[in-house]
Scaffold this active site. Structure first.
Site, short mmCIF file in Angstrom:
data_model
loop_
_atom_site.label_atom_id
_atom_site.label_comp_id
_atom_site.label_asym_id
_atom_site.label_seq_id
_atom_site.Cartn_x
_atom_site.Cartn_y
_atom_site.Cartn_z
N ASP A 176 0.84 -1.19 0.00
CA ASP A 176 0.00 0.00 0.00
C ASP A 176 0.88 1.25 0.00
O ASP A 176 1.41 1.65 1.03
CB ASP A 176 -0.91 -0.01 1.23
CG ASP A 176 -1.95 1.10 1.22
OD1 ASP A 176 -1.90 1.94 0.30
OD2 ASP A 176 -2.78 1.14 2.13
N ASP A 369 -1.55 5.03 -5.92
CA ASP A 369 -1.88 4.33 -4.68
C ASP A 369 -2.09 2.85 -4.95
O ASP A 369 -3.15 2.43 -5.44
CB ASP A 369 -3.13 4.94 -4.05
CG ASP A 369 -3.36 4.48 -2.63
OD1 ASP A 369 -2.85 3.40 -2.26
OD2 ASP A 369 -4.07 5.18 -1.88
#
Length: 507
Positions: A176, A369
């Site tokens: 992440d 992201d």
């Protein structure tokens, strides 16, 4: 050979050069008495005898791991090389400057024999060349590499396994780049944990105190620490899909694998999550954003690596993640990070091209992201893009179908089942994100396989309309846009880069 001897040697180089050529002004005598070349020659002897960091015997045995204490001398050697390289660069600059003065002096001397280049200047050049070689090796010596994967449990997200603790235990963590804290599900009063058999068990001595700087960093301006010795508690509730995690900061040994297969065991701070809300896959999250508490920032502050990371995520489900600089290739398209005060990787402005043609979707700012499985557009941009896609699908055998899972719209083939994306990609034109903030205009090419996904016998759009009420930035480049590319996040140069890859095998 101490660092004082090295400083003395290089100071001698500086003063000898200035005494030989003059500086144009009166200058006090050197505070260090340079009576001979002994110290300089000893310093050069040290540089010749110092083993290259990249070929240290401790790193050559692929079956061997070594702990942080054994690794300290390597870090100190890197710092010494960095210092010496910097001072040597200054020395050579002084030598070059004084050489220019000498050249001008020679031109003004009619019929006179010029003086030879002084030996000390030659020593400075030699020292510069020697340490430049070692310095370049040391900078790229440490990059950690992790295989990544998808599976039936993780869906479209990408995960890697990291060993934590001593003896170590493997944890499957979601990659992440949109969050800074790495955390694992923990058995300290664990509530609502998804995988109880995979919980981390911290030792009592591993809890980070409230007064620790990383505790302050994770809380920011809201940090309240009435008892400095209390455990550092955190709550992360800023996940876009309303998930959250609560726990304590702890510090334990991570087993990190170098490119050559050697393993370094190094203590790092991470989260011990005892309460999770929402459906977290795997055992936790590997946070790779730019925040101070991220593993990337911690490794950079310890001089383990440069603050750069990247990944190559294959559309076939595999790939690799790296932390450090020495896997960054040439030929990368770079775009600046536009907000240096935030922790995420934001860039723009960006225009959307549809089949190579300009559209109304312009001047967007995108977050890179990897925590998102799909990519997102704000409402007007999404509606315009979807309208363009529906227009080109008219007259094809694809017809609208009920959406599946988190997809916003899907299609079926009215003549045959869709078995593979290759059966229908020719119906969907290429999308392009045109980044215009930089010296060059850079294009992120998105063929159909990057923005459509196969779900059963349906094909669905891999772009969704963002929920602006729960998303800090509504435009997101998720992992589907990143597939089959190497994507690099460089905090060192405040930029994001990408380059196409036909294979995501670990190099």
């Amino acid at each position: 050979m101490g660092i004082w001897t090295l400083v003395k040697s290089l100071t001698c180089v500086h003063y000898r050069a200035r005494q030989k050529f003059g500086s144009g002004s009166s200058e006090p005598d050197s505070p260090i008495q340079c009576r001979s070349f002994d110290t300089l020659l000893a310093c050069i002897h040290l540089s010749l005898s110092l083993p290259p960091i990249a070929r240290t015997p401790g790193l050559s045995n692929k079956s061997k791991s070594f702990h942080a204490e054994k690794f300290r001398w390597i870090l100190e050697a890197k710092k010494l090389l960095l210092y010496t390289y910097t001072v040597s660069t200054v020395c050579i600059h002084i030598a070059q400057t004084q050489s220019l003065k000498l050249t001008r002096l020679h031109r003004s001397m009619e019929g006179k024999t010029p003086s030879p280049v002084p030996p000390m200047m030659m020593m400075a050049v030699l020292l510069y060349m020697i340490f430049q070689s070692y310095f370049s090796k040391a900078l790229g010596a440490f990059s950690f590499v992790f295989p990544v994967h998808q599976n039936v449990h993780t869906g479209r997200a990408y995960f890697t396994n990291i060993d934590i603790g001593s003896p170590h235990k493997s944890f499957e963590l979601h990659i992440d780049s949109g969050n800074d804290l790495t955390w694992v599900q923990c058995d300290v009063s664990c509530r609502d944990c998804n995988l109880r058999q995979g919980l981390y068990k911290p030792a009592q001595s591993s809890f980070v105190k409230c007064e620790d700087p990383l505790c302050t960093a994770i809380h920011g301006d809201d940090h309240n620490c009435p008892d400095p010795n209390a455990r550092c508690r955190y709550l992360l509730d800023d996940y876009a899909d309303l998930k959250s995690t609560e726990g304590y900061l702890v510090k334990d040994v991570f087993s990190l694998q170098l490119r050559d297969g050697s393993v370094i065991q190094y203590p790092l701070v991470f989260g011990c999550g005892y309460k999770q809300i929402g459906d977290f896959k795997g055992n936790g999250v590997l946070g790779l954003s730019r925040g101070q508490v991220s593993l990337l920032s911690q490794m950079d502050s310890e001089d383990l690596i440069h603050k750069e990371t990247g990944h190559c995520l294959s559309s076939e489900g595999g790939g690799y993640l790296f932390l450090g600089s020495d896997l960054i290739p040439s030929g990368v398209s770079w775009t600046p990070i536009i907000d240096s005060y935030k922790e995420n990787y934001l860039s723009g402005p960006v225009d959307l091209l549809f089949d190579g043609t300009e559209t109304q979707v312009k001047q967007l700012e995108f977050d890179f992201d990897s925590g998102f499985s799909l990519s997102y557009l704000d409402k007007p941009s999404y509606e315009h893009t979807l309208n363009l896609i529906n227009q080109v699908l008219k007259g094809t055998p694809l017809t609208s179908a009920d959406p599946v899972d988190d997809s916003s719209i899907c299609w079926t083939h009215n003549q045959q089942p869709i078995r593979s994306l290759n059966d229908i990609t020719h119906f969907f034109p290429k999308l392009t994100l045109k980044f215009t903030n930089g010296q060059d205009i850079n294009m992120l090419e998105l063929p159909a396989k990057n923005y459509i996904i196969l779900v059963g016998e349906k094909v669905c759009l891999g772009i969704s309309e963002s929920e602006e009420s729960v998303m800090e930035n509504p435009n997101v480049i998720g992992v589907n846009f990143m597939q089959d590319k190497m994507v690099i996040y460089s905090s060192v140069h405040s930029r994001i880069g990408w380059t196409p890859r036909s294979s995501c095998d670990i190099p």
